[in-house]
Design a protein around this motif. Structure first.
Motif, PDB file in Angstrom:
ATOM      1  N   ALA A 304     -22.002   7.042  -6.592  1.00 30.83           N
ATOM      2  CA  ALA A 304     -23.282   6.778  -7.233  1.00 30.83           C
ATOM      3  C   ALA A 304     -23.922   5.534  -6.615  1.00 30.83           C
ATOM      4  CB  ALA A 304     -23.083   6.583  -8.728  1.00 30.83           C
ATOM      5  N   GLY A 305     -25.231   5.397  -6.836  1.00 32.86           N
ATOM      6  CA  GLY A 305     -25.928   4.192  -6.399  1.00 32.86           C
ATOM      7  C   GLY A 305     -26.279   4.160  -4.930  1.00 32.86           C
ATOM      8  N   VAL A 306     -26.372   5.327  -4.267  1.00 31.21           N
ATOM      9  CA  VAL A 306     -26.706   5.388  -2.844  1.00 31.21           C
ATOM     10  C   VAL A 306     -28.154   5.845  -2.713  1.00 31.21           C
ATOM     11  CG1 VAL A 306     -26.103   6.333  -0.591  1.00 31.21           C
ATOM     12  CG2 VAL A 306     -24.316   5.970  -2.316  1.00 31.21           C
ATOM     13  N   SER A 307     -29.054   4.947  -2.400  1.00 34.61           N
ATOM     14  CA  SER A 307     -30.468   5.289  -2.261  1.00 34.61           C
ATOM     15  C   SER A 307     -30.750   5.798  -0.855  1.00 34.61           C
ATOM     16  CB  SER A 307     -31.350   4.082  -2.569  1.00 34.61           C
ATOM     17  OG  SER A 307     -31.237   3.105  -1.533  1.00 34.61           O
ATOM     18  N   ILE A 308     -31.815   6.582  -0.714  1.00 31.95           N
ATOM     19  CA  ILE A 308     -32.223   7.068   0.602  1.00 31.95           C
ATOM     20  C   ILE A 308     -32.599   5.893   1.503  1.00 31.95           C
ATOM     21  CG2 ILE A 308     -34.009   8.362   1.835  1.00 31.95           C
ATOM     22  CD1 ILE A 308     -31.980  10.159   0.501  1.00 31.95           C
ATOM     23  N   ILE A 309     -33.289   4.915   0.956  1.00 35.23           N
ATOM     24  CA  ILE A 309     -33.710   3.754   1.754  1.00 35.23           C
ATOM     25  C   ILE A 309     -32.496   3.025   2.316  1.00 35.23           C
ATOM     26  CG2 ILE A 309     -34.801   1.483   1.622  1.00 35.23           C
ATOM     27  CD1 ILE A 309     -36.775   2.659  -0.369  1.00 35.23           C
ATOM     28  N   ASN A 310     -31.504   2.739   1.464  1.00 36.10           N
ATOM     29  CA  ASN A 310     -30.322   2.009   1.924  1.00 36.10           C
ATOM     30  C   ASN A 310     -29.503   2.847   2.901  1.00 36.10           C
ATOM     31  OD1 ASN A 310     -31.022  -0.176   0.373  1.00 36.10           O
ATOM     32  ND2 ASN A 310     -29.658   0.345  -1.327  1.00 36.10           N
ATOM     33  N   PHE A 311     -29.438   4.148   2.659  1.00 40.28           N
ATOM     34  CA  PHE A 311     -28.675   5.016   3.560  1.00 40.28           C
ATOM     35  C   PHE A 311     -29.309   5.026   4.950  1.00 40.28           C
ATOM     36  CE2 PHE A 311     -27.955   9.199   5.497  1.00 40.28           C
ATOM     37  CZ  PHE A 311     -26.574   9.230   5.520  1.00 40.28           C
ATOM     38  N   MET A 312     -30.626   5.145   5.034  1.00 42.20           N
ATOM     39  CA  MET A 312     -31.287   5.148   6.345  1.00 42.20           C
ATOM     40  C   MET A 312     -31.124   3.799   7.037  1.00 42.20           C
ATOM     41  SD  MET A 312     -34.733   7.514   6.094  1.00 42.20           S
ATOM     42  CE  MET A 312     -35.613   6.460   4.945  1.00 42.20           C
ATOM     43  N   ALA A 313     -31.132   2.715   6.274  1.00 48.97           N
ATOM     44  CA  ALA A 313     -30.977   1.386   6.876  1.00 48.97           C
ATOM     45  C   ALA A 313     -29.562   1.161   7.400  1.00 48.97           C
ATOM     46  CB  ALA A 313     -31.333   0.316   5.852  1.00 48.97           C
ATOM     47  N   ALA A 314     -28.574   1.776   6.736  1.00 52.11           N
ATOM     48  CA  ALA A 314     -27.175   1.527   7.095  1.00 52.11           C
ATOM     49  C   ALA A 314     -26.665   2.439   8.202  1.00 52.11           C
ATOM     50  CB  ALA A 314     -26.298   1.683   5.859  1.00 52.11           C
ATOM     51  N   ASN A 315     -27.413   3.503   8.534  1.00 51.49           N
ATOM     52  CA  ASN A 315     -26.937   4.485   9.497  1.00 51.49           C
ATOM     53  C   ASN A 315     -27.974   4.744  10.574  1.00 51.49           C
ATOM     54  OD1 ASN A 315     -24.297   5.650   8.181  1.00 51.49           O
ATOM     55  ND2 ASN A 315     -25.784   5.552   6.514  1.00 51.49           N
ATOM     56  N   THR A 316     -27.497   5.127  11.764  1.00 50.64           N
ATOM     57  CA  THR A 316     -28.390   5.430  12.883  1.00 50.64           C
ATOM     58  C   THR A 316     -28.577   6.931  12.945  1.00 50.64           C
ATOM     59  OG1 THR A 316     -27.521   3.503  14.071  1.00 50.64           O
ATOM     60  CG2 THR A 316     -28.796   5.109  15.341  1.00 50.64           C
ATOM     61  N   LEU A 317     -29.645   7.388  12.320  1.00 49.24           N
ATOM     62  CA  LEU A 317     -29.923   8.814  12.229  1.00 49.24           C
ATOM     63  C   LEU A 317     -30.822   9.264  13.372  1.00 49.24           C
ATOM     64  CD1 LEU A 317     -30.636   8.949   8.392  1.00 49.24           C
ATOM     65  CD2 LEU A 317     -28.473   9.390   9.561  1.00 49.24           C
ATOM     66  N   GLY A 328     -33.252  11.908  10.464  1.00 51.54           N
ATOM     67  CA  GLY A 328     -32.373  13.049  10.252  1.00 51.54           C
ATOM     68  C   GLY A 328     -31.727  13.070   8.896  1.00 51.54           C
ATOM     69  N   VAL A 329     -32.512  13.092   7.847  1.00 49.54           N
ATOM     70  CA  VAL A 329     -32.012  13.280   6.483  1.00 49.54           C
ATOM     71  C   VAL A 329     -33.096  14.000   5.693  1.00 49.54           C
ATOM     72  CG1 VAL A 329     -32.767  10.944   5.802  1.00 49.54           C
ATOM     73  CG2 VAL A 329     -31.101  12.188   4.390  1.00 49.54           C
ATOM     74  N   GLY A 330     -32.721  15.101   5.052  1.00 51.99           N
ATOM     75  CA  GLY A 330     -33.698  15.893   4.318  1.00 51.99           C
ATOM     76  C   GLY A 330     -33.084  16.561   3.113  1.00 51.99           C
ATOM     77  N   ASN A 331     -33.893  16.752   2.079  1.00 51.52           N
ATOM     78  CA  ASN A 331     -33.418  17.482   0.905  1.00 51.52           C
ATOM     79  C   ASN A 331     -34.070  18.858   0.864  1.00 51.52           C
ATOM     80  OD1 ASN A 331     -36.005  16.689   0.201  1.00 51.52           O
ATOM     81  ND2 ASN A 331     -35.500  16.249  -1.906  1.00 51.52           N
ATOM     82  N   ASN A 340     -37.142  19.181   3.453  1.00 47.99           N
ATOM     83  CA  ASN A 340     -38.177  18.155   3.545  1.00 47.99           C
ATOM     84  C   ASN A 340     -37.517  16.869   4.031  1.00 47.99           C
ATOM     85  OD1 ASN A 340     -40.826  19.175   1.819  1.00 47.99           O
ATOM     86  ND2 ASN A 340     -38.919  20.138   1.162  1.00 47.99           N
ATOM     87  N   TYR A 341     -38.029  16.331   5.138  1.00 46.74           N
ATOM     88  CA  TYR A 341     -37.366  15.211   5.801  1.00 46.74           C
ATOM     89  C   TYR A 341     -38.063  13.888   5.474  1.00 46.74           C
ATOM     90  CZ  TYR A 341     -35.265  19.122   8.185  1.00 46.74           C
ATOM     91  OH  TYR A 341     -34.600  20.295   8.437  1.00 46.74           O
ATOM     92  N   TYR A 342     -37.257  12.842   5.456  1.00 43.98           N
ATOM     93  CA  TYR A 342     -37.767  11.517   5.116  1.00 43.98           C
ATOM     94  C   TYR A 342     -38.227  10.784   6.378  1.00 43.98           C
ATOM     95  CZ  TYR A 342     -35.727  12.222   0.505  1.00 43.98           C
ATOM     96  OH  TYR A 342     -35.420  12.718  -0.734  1.00 43.98           O
ATOM     97  N   SER A 343     -39.256   9.975   6.218  1.00 47.58           N
ATOM     98  CA  SER A 343     -39.763   9.187   7.338  1.00 47.58           C
ATOM     99  C   SER A 343     -39.171   7.790   7.297  1.00 47.58           C
ATOM    100  CB  SER A 343     -41.290   9.106   7.295  1.00 47.58           C
ATOM    101  OG  SER A 343     -41.712   8.392   6.148  1.00 47.58           O
ATOM    102  N   SER A 344     -39.273   7.107   8.419  1.00 47.05           N
ATOM    103  CA  SER A 344     -38.677   5.775   8.543  1.00 47.05           C
ATOM    104  C   SER A 344     -39.327   4.758   7.612  1.00 47.05           C
ATOM    105  CB  SER A 344     -38.785   5.288   9.989  1.00 47.05           C
ATOM    106  OG  SER A 344     -40.151   5.271  10.392  1.00 47.05           O
ATOM    107  N   ASN A 345     -40.570   5.016   7.188  1.00 47.51           N
ATOM    108  CA  ASN A 345     -41.260   4.078   6.301  1.00 47.51           C
ATOM    109  C   ASN A 345     -41.226   4.529   4.842  1.00 47.51           C
ATOM    110  OD1 ASN A 345     -42.947   6.247   6.463  1.00 47.51           O
ATOM    111  ND2 ASN A 345     -44.735   5.131   7.266  1.00 47.51           N
ATOM    112  N   TYR A 346     -40.311   5.433   4.514  1.00 45.37           N
ATOM    113  CA  TYR A 346     -40.200   5.901   3.134  1.00 45.37           C
ATOM    114  C   TYR A 346     -39.875   4.725   2.216  1.00 45.37           C
ATOM    115  CZ  TYR A 346     -38.384   8.194  -1.029  1.00 45.37           C
ATOM    116  OH  TYR A 346     -38.169   8.584  -2.321  1.00 45.37           O
TER     117      TYR A 346
END
Length: 711
Positions: A304-317, A328-331, A340-346
């Motif tokens: 729990a507690g894993v946000s999309i913003i923090n996940f993109m910041a912590a990983n090189t997608l 490279g992350v989409g729901n 639907n894919y997330y942008s770097s400025n989400y």
């Protein structure tokens, strides 16, 4: 053995030299039972298993002559023991227990003089008796609470009596009372301790390896009854490696440190209290490919507690090729838009909610990390029907999940439209990837790995959820895609250009030629595919596209299986087969009704350049036979007639003259269509009123009647 007179001295001095006080070992001269109630029968008997944790001569045997849940045994505490208010004097009660099954064991402290303690609260242990090791001695530990208020802050009280409820029958699994007149349980070695004997603290002076004994305060790797604490200030922080399955009772991680679970490793936390605290990192190893369509993975966060913003910041997608802001992350959304894919400025609040799946593509091969918190208890994730009914969910735990149990836990009426899941295998079809269909009836033993996401198809029930049971956890070696070596199977593979797709047939005793839920799995249609191959039902065909179809393992020659194909015109398609455990005398034939040919796929592949796009069934059929087949069939038994939206669909027609007539329930002909066609025929039904009709197909080969209902 520490005698009771010595105990008194220990308790009333400022230092506890040994850190423990023995209440009773039930040996000669020690305190025993001074009261019984509720049908409990107790006596001091010879130790039934004088090995392992308990080598003392005697133990307390308990049984029951009644079914009162409150039945208890009073054990005298002599001399009385004064315990100061917590947190100044937190102490623990330990006892050894030997039962034939898991009991619901509770204790009460400081019963009022002259009564049985009915005003006191019942305390259950930090840990429960492990039923998988029944009839052995196991240590159960309780926190001592003498207050009648049920809080941890209590005034100094005197402990003079211990009330043991050996068999309440509520909070055990399976629930219910264990004891009767001839079924016994045993209790021994009751002690009061300064520290929780289940605690095992990380020292971390040797390495980061969880499985190194010298890294732990007990000098032993934590076991399922241990309360594990990870403090600050150690040289190394613990890592559960890709070959380790760690089982513990509880976990406390200090602020600023964490426990890491590597891909392939698993962590199972079975305790109920206190709550698991602190940060955990879970790693999932992904492949990578420069091709934007390849090396995608379906992944979930078991934390729990894993946000999309923090996940993109912590990983090189991976970055998008057309729109480089995409990552490279989409729901998945089942409104027709698909992924639907997330942008770097989400900058929104979306998160990897426990139980929700995502598609992830790494920029380079390696790990992605989820940093979050462990949440105990069963998980329930909302699913819904939409443009399609597919929902992307995932294993909600840090341990493996059995698929058969998952389906059992989700078999509520209309929860799932079928007992099937769809996993994405990025290595399938020569690296193009493909969906793997797993079903309740054929794949009940399959284990879903931690972090693995998959699709389910939602049923129509209101407020629908898919449930993940905390009890459905285990440690496994990754079994993804291992083949059953005993089942009879046929796999059909289609190739066109660089694309590959496949469908499977299983032959299983007890299945039918119709749809068998849990043995037949639909084709995944939540995303668009340029090339696909599937089957339709042999009996009661309604046009349902089947990725894996199970059929009876007998009478092979009577079954004619419709094959559906989606492919592009102007290019050659090749269809091949592979078999497993098929009877030696049986060959696999592909019938092409447009070209009036049979190809023995056990001898050679079938190839043809398409003159028009294909997207459906009716042209190809699969047959299993010991004879060389001929196109001179004089029967209509392999023709399928079914409703599809406002059309009547007829598939499997040969190239010949014929007619379709429709009669109402009174026998009046209300429609007549003559045709000269092949493969597939569609007849509009929009002009017909609701009611029951008879459809009559007539060709030179005979007549076929079919009842339809228009609602």
């Amino acid at each position: 053995m520490i005698k009771k007179i010595t105990l008194t001295l220990l308790f009333f001095t400022s230092a506890f030299i040994y850190g423990q006080t023995t209440i009773s070992n039930f040996e000669t001269g020690e305190p025993g039972v001074d009261a019984l109630a509720g049908g409990i029968v107790a006596s001091v008997e010879t130790n039934p298993v004088m090995s392992g944790l308990n080598t003392s001569a005697n133990s307390l045997r308990v049984s029951r002559s009644d079914t009162g849940w409150w039945g208890f045994v009073n054990v005298d505490v002599t001399p009385d023991i004064a315990i100061a208010a917590a947190p100044n004097d937190v102490k623990f009660l330990s006892m050894l227990v030997n039962f034939p099954a898991q009991p619901d064991l509770g204790v009460r402290f400081s019963a009022a003089a002259g009564d049985n303690g009915t005003n006191d609260m019942i305390i259950r242990g930090f840990n429960k008796y492990d039923a998988s090791a029944a009839n052995t001695w196991q240590e159960i530990v309780f926190e001592i609470r003498t207050s009648k208020t049920g809080t941890h802050t209590f005034t100094t009280e005197t402990l003079f009596k211990l009330v043991i409820h050996p068999d309440q029958g509520y909070e055990n699994s399976p629930s219910g009372q264990v004891l009767d007149a001839t079924t016994f349980g045993y209790i021994d070695n009751i002690r009061i301790l300064d520290t929780n004997p289940l605690e095992n603290t990380w020292l971390g002076g040797t390495s980061s390896d969880w499985s190194t004994a010298s890294n732990w305060s007990k000098g032993a790797i934590p076991i399922s009854t241990d309360f594990v604490e990870i403090p600050t200030g150690t040289t190394f922080t613990p890592v559960i490696s890709n070959t380790t399955g760690a089982s513990i009772q509880n976990l406390t991680v200090a602020t600023g440190v964490n426990v890491t679970v590597e891909n392939g490793g698993s962590l199972l936390i079975s305790g109920t209290a206190p709550e698991v605290t602190g940060s955990i990192i879970y790693k999932r190893t992904l492949t990578a490919d420069a091709d934007p369509s390849k090396a995608w993975h379906l992944v979930t966060s078991p934390l729990a507690g894993v946000s999309i913003i923090n996940f993109m910041a912590a990983n090189t997608l991976a970055s998008g090729t057309t729109n480089t802001n995409f990552r490279g992350v989409g729901n998945y959304v089942n409104d027709g838009s698909g992924f639907n894919y997330y942008s770097s400025n989400y900058s929104g609040s979306d998160a990897f909610n426990v139980g929700k799946g995502f598609a992830i593509k790494n920029a380079a091969a390696g790990d992605v990390e989820f940093s979050g918190f462990f949440r105990k208890g069963d998980k329930h994730f909302s699913i819904s029907q939409g443009t399609d009914n597919f929902n992307l969910v995932g294993n909600a735990f840090l341990a493996y999940m059995n698929l058969g149990t998952f389906f059992t836990n989700n078999n509520a009426t209309d929860r799932l439209s079928e007992a099937t899941i769809w996993l994405w295998d990025p290595s399938a079809n020569s690296g193009n990837g493909g969906y793997v269909t797993k079903m309740a009836g054929t794949d009940a033993a399959f284990e879903v790995a931690p972090g693995q996401a998959f699709f389910v198809s939602a049923g129509p029930v209101a407020s629908n959820v898919v449930s993940f049971s905390e009890a459905n956890q285990s440690h496994q070696i990754d079994t993804f895609l291992k083949k059953n070596s005993t089942r009879t199977e046929i796999e059909l593979k289609i190739t066109q250009g660089g694309l590959i797709n496949n469908t499977k047939l299983y032959y299983i005793e007890g299945t039918s030629t119709g749809f068998d839920n849990g043995f037949d799995g639909s084709l995944f249609t939540g995303t668009v595919s340029d090339l696909s191959i599937y089957t339709e039902l042999v009996a009661d065909n309604n046009g349902k596209k089947i990725a894996v179809q199970s059929l009876p393992n007998s009478d092979y020659e009577s079954m004619i299986i419709p094959i559906g194909v989606k492919a592009t015109k102007g290019k050659e398609i090749t269809i091949s087969s592979s078999t497993l455990n098929l009877p030696k005398e049986i060959s696999v034939f592909l019938e092409d009704r447009e070209n009036n040919t049979f190809t023995d796929l056990t001898q050679s592949d079938f190839s043809v350049v398409l003159e028009e796009d294909l997207d459906g069934s009716g042209r190809f059929f699969l047959r299993t036979s010991s004879q060389v087949l001929s196109t001179n069939s004089s029967e209509l038994k392999d023709i399928s007639i079914y409703q599809s939206n406002n059309n009547l669909k007829i598939i499997g027609l040969q190239q010949e003259d014929g007619s379709i007539s429709i009669f109402n329930i009174l026998g009046k002909q209300i429609m007549l269509n003559k045709f000269e066609t092949s493969n597939t025929l569609n007849v509009g039904l929009s002009s017909l009123a609701t009611g029951i009709y008879i459809v009559r197909l007539q060709t030179a080969k005979g007549t076929l009647n079919k009842k339809i209902i228009i609602e």
